[in-house]
Scaffold this active site. Structure first.
Site, short mmCIF file in Angstrom:
data_model
loop_
_atom_site.label_atom_id
_atom_site.label_comp_id
_atom_site.label_asym_id
_atom_site.label_seq_id
_atom_site.Cartn_x
_atom_site.Cartn_y
_atom_site.Cartn_z
N PRO A 13 38.11 32.18 41.88
CA PRO A 13 38.21 33.63 41.83
C PRO A 13 38.20 34.20 40.43
O PRO A 13 38.78 33.63 39.51
CB PRO A 13 39.55 33.93 42.52
CG PRO A 13 40.30 32.65 42.50
CD PRO A 13 39.26 31.56 42.53
N ASN A 14 37.52 35.33 40.31
CA ASN A 14 37.41 36.13 39.09
C ASN A 14 36.48 35.54 38.04
O ASN A 14 36.18 36.19 37.04
CB ASN A 14 38.80 36.39 38.46
CG ASN A 14 39.73 37.11 39.43
OD1 ASN A 14 39.37 38.16 39.94
ND2 ASN A 14 40.88 36.53 39.72
N ARG A 21 35.59 39.74 31.41
CA ARG A 21 37.01 39.70 31.79
C ARG A 21 37.82 39.06 30.66
O ARG A 21 37.57 37.90 30.29
CB ARG A 21 37.12 38.85 33.06
CG ARG A 21 38.51 38.41 33.40
CD ARG A 21 38.47 37.18 34.32
NE ARG A 21 39.79 36.82 34.74
CZ ARG A 21 40.13 35.60 35.14
NH1 ARG A 21 39.24 34.64 35.20
NH2 ARG A 21 41.36 35.35 35.50
N TYR A 26 38.96 34.27 27.63
CA TYR A 26 37.95 33.45 28.30
C TYR A 26 36.59 33.41 27.61
O TYR A 26 35.70 32.70 28.05
CB TYR A 26 37.78 33.95 29.75
CG TYR A 26 39.05 33.83 30.56
CD1 TYR A 26 39.63 32.59 30.80
CD2 TYR A 26 39.70 34.95 31.07
CE1 TYR A 26 40.81 32.46 31.52
CE2 TYR A 26 40.87 34.84 31.79
CZ TYR A 26 41.43 33.59 32.01
OH TYR A 26 42.58 33.48 32.73
N ASN A 77 36.54 24.56 38.32
CA ASN A 77 37.53 25.45 37.71
C ASN A 77 38.04 26.32 38.86
O ASN A 77 37.38 27.28 39.26
CB ASN A 77 36.91 26.33 36.61
CG ASN A 77 37.95 27.23 35.97
OD1 ASN A 77 39.06 27.39 36.50
ND2 ASN A 77 37.60 27.82 34.84
N ALA A 80 42.79 30.90 39.53
CA ALA A 80 44.20 31.01 39.89
C ALA A 80 44.57 30.15 41.10
O ALA A 80 45.76 29.82 41.28
CB ALA A 80 44.55 32.47 40.16
N GLU A 101 38.45 18.61 36.52
CA GLU A 101 39.06 19.94 36.54
C GLU A 101 38.89 20.56 35.15
O GLU A 101 39.18 19.91 34.14
CB GLU A 101 40.55 19.81 36.87
CG GLU A 101 41.32 21.12 36.82
CD GLU A 101 42.84 20.92 36.99
OE1 GLU A 101 43.27 19.75 37.07
OE2 GLU A 101 43.55 21.92 37.02
N HIS A 103 39.52 24.11 32.69
CA HIS A 103 40.03 25.45 32.44
C HIS A 103 39.55 25.90 31.07
O HIS A 103 39.70 25.16 30.09
CB HIS A 103 41.56 25.49 32.50
CG HIS A 103 42.06 25.12 33.85
ND1 HIS A 103 41.99 25.98 34.92
CD2 HIS A 103 42.56 23.96 34.33
CE1 HIS A 103 42.45 25.36 35.99
NE2 HIS A 103 42.80 24.13 35.66
N ARG A 110 50.10 29.20 28.02
CA ARG A 110 50.18 30.52 28.66
C ARG A 110 51.45 30.63 29.53
O ARG A 110 52.39 29.87 29.35
CB ARG A 110 48.88 30.77 29.43
CG ARG A 110 47.65 30.72 28.50
CD ARG A 110 46.37 31.01 29.22
NE ARG A 110 46.36 32.37 29.77
CZ ARG A 110 45.48 32.79 30.68
NH1 ARG A 110 44.54 31.95 31.13
NH2 ARG A 110 45.53 34.02 31.13
C1 DQA Z 1 41.56 29.58 34.30
C2 DQA Z 1 43.08 29.62 34.10
C3 DQA Z 1 43.77 30.18 35.33
O1 DQA Z 1 45.18 30.22 35.11
C4 DQA Z 1 43.29 31.58 35.59
O2 DQA Z 1 43.88 32.09 36.78
C5 DQA Z 1 41.80 31.69 35.67
C6 DQA Z 1 41.01 30.93 34.70
C7 DQA Z 1 40.82 29.13 33.03
O3 DQA Z 1 39.65 28.79 33.14
O4 DQA Z 1 41.40 29.13 31.94
O5 DQA Z 1 41.24 32.43 36.46
O6 DQA Z 1 41.27 28.64 35.33
#
Ligand code: DQA
Length: 147
Positions: A13-14, A21, A26, A77, A80, A101, A103, A110
């Site tokens: 998501p996102n 964003r 990011y 990835n 959240a 995985e 990020h 964080r």
């Molecule tokens: C994320 C880190 C997550 O905590 C966050 O909710 C994201 C992006 C990252 O790529 O740093 O959406 O996965």
């Protein structure tokens, strides 16, 4: 000639909003940039890529289930969902494929709620805080695991 192996690239998501964003967290690269980077890193290792991004947990789970049939590994990835989704973890376990995985941000620097991942302990490779380059590194490491 044998059929190339395929990786499933999953962005949660996102991540469709990458580039616009919270760019200070990011970066400025877009999801299309990430997918192109992963495709090229995978091609160097003789691997194909199928990419999925969704804001919906069930869509991601369905894509992971489908990977059981025709993928050799998963780069994910989970956004959240990393910190919340036992369902996503169960789907990854069911797939029985090696997982990388990724990020973009260093989640450990964080908020405390980002420090726990439902994926890390079932992943072969975990890359955090390397921005989009982390995806390419994850592909290289997954390719090593697969070879
Ligand atoms: C994320 C880190 C997550 O905590 C966050 O909710 C994201 C992006 C990252 O790529 O740093 O959406 O996965």
């Amino acid at each position: 000639m044998s059929t190339p192996k395929r990786l499933l690239l999953v962005n949660g998501p996102n991540l469709n909003l990458l580039g616009s964003r919270e760019p200070e967290v990011y970066g400025r690269d877009t999801l299309a940039d990430v997918e192109a980077l992963v495709t090229s890193a995978a091609a160097e290792a003789g691997l194909e890529v199928r990419a999925v991004q969704s804001n919906h947990e069930g869509v991601l789970i369905d894509a992971i289930h489908a990977a059981r049939d025709d993928c050799a590994g998963i780069v994910i990835n989970p956004g959240a969902f990393t910190h919340t989704s036992i369902a996503l973890r169960d789907a990854l376990l069911a797939a029985e494929l090696p997982i990388a995985e990724v990020h973009l941000s260093n989640v450990h620097r964080r908020e405390p709620f980002r420090h726990h991942s439902y994926v890390s302990d079932i992943a072969e490779v975990v890359v955090v805080g390397a921005g989009v380059h982390g995806y390419a590194f994850a592909v290289q490491q997954l390719a090593r695991v697969l070879s």
